[in-house]
Design an enzyme around this catalytic site. Structure first.
Site, PDB file in Angstrom:
ATOM      1  N   ASP A  43      -5.008  -8.267  -3.217  1.00  0.00           N
ATOM      2  CA  ASP A  43      -5.319  -7.995  -1.813  1.00  0.00           C
ATOM      3  C   ASP A  43      -6.608  -8.659  -1.329  1.00  0.00           C
ATOM      4  O   ASP A  43      -6.621  -9.848  -1.067  1.00  0.00           O
ATOM      5  CB  ASP A  43      -5.330  -6.470  -1.604  1.00  0.00           C
ATOM      6  CG  ASP A  43      -5.299  -6.082  -0.139  1.00  0.00           C
ATOM      7  OD1 ASP A  43      -5.234  -6.981   0.717  1.00  0.00           O
ATOM      8  OD2 ASP A  43      -5.334  -4.871   0.173  1.00  0.00           O
ATOM      9  N   HIS A  61       0.836  -1.215   0.000  1.00  0.00           N
ATOM     10  CA  HIS A  61       0.000   0.000   0.000  1.00  0.00           C
ATOM     11  C   HIS A  61       0.869   1.263   0.000  1.00  0.00           C
ATOM     12  O   HIS A  61       0.931   1.953  -0.995  1.00  0.00           O
ATOM     13  CB  HIS A  61      -1.014   0.051   1.149  1.00  0.00           C
ATOM     14  CG  HIS A  61      -1.923  -1.131   1.198  1.00  0.00           C
ATOM     15  ND1 HIS A  61      -2.728  -1.481   0.136  1.00  0.00           N
ATOM     16  CD2 HIS A  61      -2.145  -2.073   2.165  1.00  0.00           C
ATOM     17  CE1 HIS A  61      -3.422  -2.564   0.441  1.00  0.00           C
ATOM     18  NE2 HIS A  61      -3.075  -2.962   1.666  1.00  0.00           N
TER      19      HIS A  61
HETATM   20 ZN    ZN Z   1      -3.520  -6.845   2.704  1.00  0.00          ZN
END
Ligand code: ZN
Length: 453
Positions: free
Chosen positions: A319, A268
């Site tokens: 994810d 991220h």
């Molecule tokens: Zn994650």
């Protein structure tokens, strides 16, 4: 020795026509260009290398679309996490395997050929360890074996519910380990992948909120030269909490306190100052971007233009697996930048004006690095992980070279991938995983039970 022949293919040194990729025991042994197809030779139209999916929580595929209803309060990452915790509470080992297998089949169908499984579900439903600490890791490995997906298994260290060593919460009981138990888990995970042809094991401190500095220092060396992945700076609240705890922002703290080298993947890294962006871009670690999930969770927008412009390395991950689509991850990465900057073709480079070419090749290299398998791409000595695009798709007609990647990323619908070979074995034909029917049946049985529980 067998081979696949392509009308055109993206090789590690660029596009070529009439390409034969020969492979033996799963590994590319020779590449010829300008050669005619042989009799009975397997054929693909437009060949590209399989992409690494550097960040997945496979079980979350089972709750995809179930957290899209507005609650009483304003919804955000933290309210999504409550739905996820309720779902994870109900899963048994068979469920984990069935959901992961379908997720991996879908990844292969979209052009991903290796996954970094950030695996944090370790214990039984009451929080008690299984007799085999790698019980659920072995289920992930079984899902990879059943589908052919390349696996980089990243057992997750999770010990706290917040910065400064806060006690874990009851709903985190299936994730938590001491550092000693974690060392045993990493060892057992190596055993769990040993029958896969090219399984890789790394380590994954969940985040700076779930591991203390002392724990981080103890567990990082367990990677032994393999990948080290960590969630970082995904949430604005996480940044605020980190500053309150340490006086530093998460990425700033990590770069100051850990040897963040080419083994690292910072997942991220959404919320960065300009100084953090430049520091990160100068280093050799990969940033793991998950544009579909980051959009779905309302995380924020990674400052990709500045980071890529400064030479930063990145790859993409699916994810939460709310939607599995390699091309769409890259499309959304570029579109986020266009929308916020009111400009077009933001992430192309001077040397490579094609946005599709720039994004695909950067994500290919970053994904392979982060997953511990070298440079990626179709090259002698690498795994024969090959993807063919459907030449009949309107987005490819009349195109050549990088324009094919622009067509795939920006103008093709799902289904543009028609064939996938993993280690030379065809696992996707005519756009579908070869075991899709039985995998969907097992997934359906699991969901039927889990969602009624
Ligand atoms: Zn994650």
């Amino acid at each position: 020795m067998t081979s696949v022949w392509f009308d055109t293919a993206l090789l590690s040194d660029g596009w070529a026509h009439s390409v034969r990729v020969s492979h033996d025991d799963g590994v590319v042994t020779a590449i010829e260009t300008g050669v005619a197809i042989g009799p009975d030779e397997e054929r693909g139209a437009i060949g590209v290398p399989g992409l690494g999916n550097l960040h997945s929580h496979a079980f979350q595929r089972g709750m995809a679309g179930l957290a899209e209803r507005r609650g009483r309060e304003s919804d955000d990452f933290w309210s999504w996490r409550r739905v996820m915790y309720q779902f994870v509470d109900r899963l048994n080992p068979e469920d984990v395997e069935a959901i992961a297998a379908l997720a991996y089949a879908e990844m292969l169908e979209s052009g991903f050929t290796r996954v970094g499984e950030f695996h944090y579900l370790h214990h039984d439903r009451d929080g008690a360890p299984y007799a085999d600490p790698a019980e659920l890791a072995a289920r992930i490995a079984a899902a990879a074996a059943a589908t052919g997906m390349g696996l980089t298994l990243l057992p997750v260290f999770y010990a706290h519910s917040g910065f400064g060593g806060a006690e874990p919460r009851p709903e985190q009981r299936r994730f938590v380990n001491t550092t000693d138990a974690y060392a045993a888990l990493v060892e057992a995970s190596r055993g769990a992948v040993k029958d896969l042809a090219d399984g890789v094991v790394g380590v994954a401190p969940h985040s700076l909120r779930a591991a203390t500095p002392e724990e981080l220092a103890l567990i990082t060396p367990l990677a032994a030269g393999g990948p080290v992945h960590i969630h970082i700076a995904e949430q604005a609240r996480e940044v605020d909490d980190c500053v309150a705890w340490s006086g530093r922002r998460p990425v700033e703290w990590l770069l100051d306190h850990a040897e963040v080298d080419a083994c690292w993947c910072l997942v991220h890294a959404t919320h960065l100052t300009e100084a953090e962006i430049d520091r990160l871009a100068r280093g050799s670690a990969v940033v793991g971007l998950c544009p579909i999930t980051e959009a779905n969770l309302g995380d924020g927008l990674f400052p990709a233009a500045r980071f890529v412009g400064a030479g930063g390395r990145f790859g993409v991950g699916s994810d939460s697996n709310v939607l599995i689509d390699a091309a769409e991850e890259l499309r959304l990465l570029e579109y986020g930048q266009r929308l916020s900057r009111r400009a077009r073709n933001v992430l192309a480079s001077g040397q490579r004006p094609s946005v599709g070419g720039t994004l695909f090749c950067a994500a290919l290299a970053g994904g392979a690095q982060a997953l511990g398998v070298g440079k990626g791409g179709i090259r002698v000595g690498a795994a024969a992980d090959l993807v063919s695009l459907d030449a009949g798709c309107a987005a490819f007609l009349g195109r050549d070279g990088d324009a094919l990647l622009d067509g795939w990323l920006f103008a093709a619908r799902g289904g543009a991938v028609d064939g996938v070979w993993r280690r030379g074995r065809k696992v996707v034909a005519e756009g579908r995983h070869v075991r899709k029917v039985e995998l969907v049946q097992a997934f359906a049985r699991t969901l039927d039970r889990v969602l009624r529980a």
